[in-house]
Write a protein that holds these residues in place. Structure first.
Motif, mmCIF file in Angstrom:
data_model
loop_
_atom_site.group_PDB
_atom_site.id
_atom_site.type_symbol
_atom_site.label_atom_id
_atom_site.label_comp_id
_atom_site.label_asym_id
_atom_site.label_seq_id
_atom_site.Cartn_x
_atom_site.Cartn_y
_atom_site.Cartn_z
ATOM 1 N N THR A 137 0.838 -1.198 0.000
ATOM 2 C CA THR A 137 0.000 0.000 0.000
ATOM 3 C C THR A 137 0.875 1.251 0.000
ATOM 4 N N THR A 166 -3.136 -0.305 -5.157
ATOM 5 C CA THR A 166 -4.485 -0.165 -4.630
ATOM 6 C C THR A 166 -4.889 -1.424 -3.878
ATOM 7 N N SER A 167 -5.925 -1.292 -3.064
ATOM 8 C CA SER A 167 -6.421 -2.459 -2.336
ATOM 9 C C SER A 167 -6.928 -3.521 -3.297
#
Length: 232
Positions: free
Chosen positions: A183, A188-189
């Motif tokens: 992160t 991105t997640s």
């Protein structure tokens, strides 16, 4: 087939880029469509389906019979870490027709004696990946060193180009720390969620060979289920 088209197909094959050769079975006319261009082609739905399946065949369009010759890159497996799991994984993966590369800068581990008949690069991942054809959607990557300095750069590279499989060794606690690092690195997640961690199918694997079996099974499942290569 015209010589210029054949040359172009060979160039695309060498660069690991998928193409479809469209041949009009009535007059023999031919044109080549690259995967990156398929969305804007008049035959887009059919072409995209063929890129997903990897299968050639005849299609009827606008009253004409067209033969689609599909050329997609062969799947490959890039393994980060010349560890015991890799020693078991590499020969098994080759038996399933995966092109295997092992990357590890630790020259005490990355030796031809431990990995005979395998493409072995005793380099840091950034340097090793620069020498290989670029990672792509037909590549699986398994990070097995437990060392963030070695695993993380490869994971970042694989996630950015949407490799069809990305797995990493380690417990859930270890993966939690990995998520924090990735992160911070700008992923991105959604990208990070694509990592299979702990790596491998949950078969209760304990030994390096068993973990290799579970990892290879997960790679094959991703290859066959992936939207770009799933049967239509």
């Amino acid at each position: 087939m015209k010589l210029d088209i054949l040359r172009e197909m060979n160039r695309e094959r060498a660069a690991r880029r998928a193409v479809i050769l469209i041949t009009d079975t009535t007059d023999g006319g031919q044109r080549l469509v690259r995967e990156a261009e398929a969305d804007h082609d008049p035959l887009a739905p059919e072409l995209l389906a063929r890129f997903r399946s990897g299968k050639s065949g005849i299609v009827e369009a606008e009253g004409r019979s067209l033969f689609l010759t599909v050329q997609v890159p062969p799947p490959r497996l890039v393994v980060i870490g010349a560890v015991h799991i890799s020693q078991a994984l590499a020969p098994m993966a080759r038996l399933t027709d995966l092109d295997v590369t092992i990357i590890d800068p630790r020259t005490a581990f990355a030796t031809p004696e431990r990995f005979p008949d395998v493409n072995l690069l005793p380099l840091w991942p950034d340097d090793a990946l620069a020498q290989l054809p670029p990672l792509d959607r037909y590549t699986a990557l398994a990070a097995l060193t437990h060392d963030p300095k070695i695993d993380d750069p490869a994971l970042v590279a694989a996630l950015k180009v949407e490799c069809f499989y990305v797995g990493a060794l380690g417990s859930r606690k270890t993966h939690g720390r990995r998520v924090e690092r990735l992160t911070a690195a700008g992923l991105t997640s959604e990208q990070i969620s694509r990592i299979a961690a702990p790596i491998g199918l949950d078969i209760g694997a304990v030994s390096p060979a068993e973990i290799a079996v579970s990892t290879l099974a997960q790679v094959i499942a991703a290859l066959r289920q992936d939207r770009r290569r799933a049967p239509t």
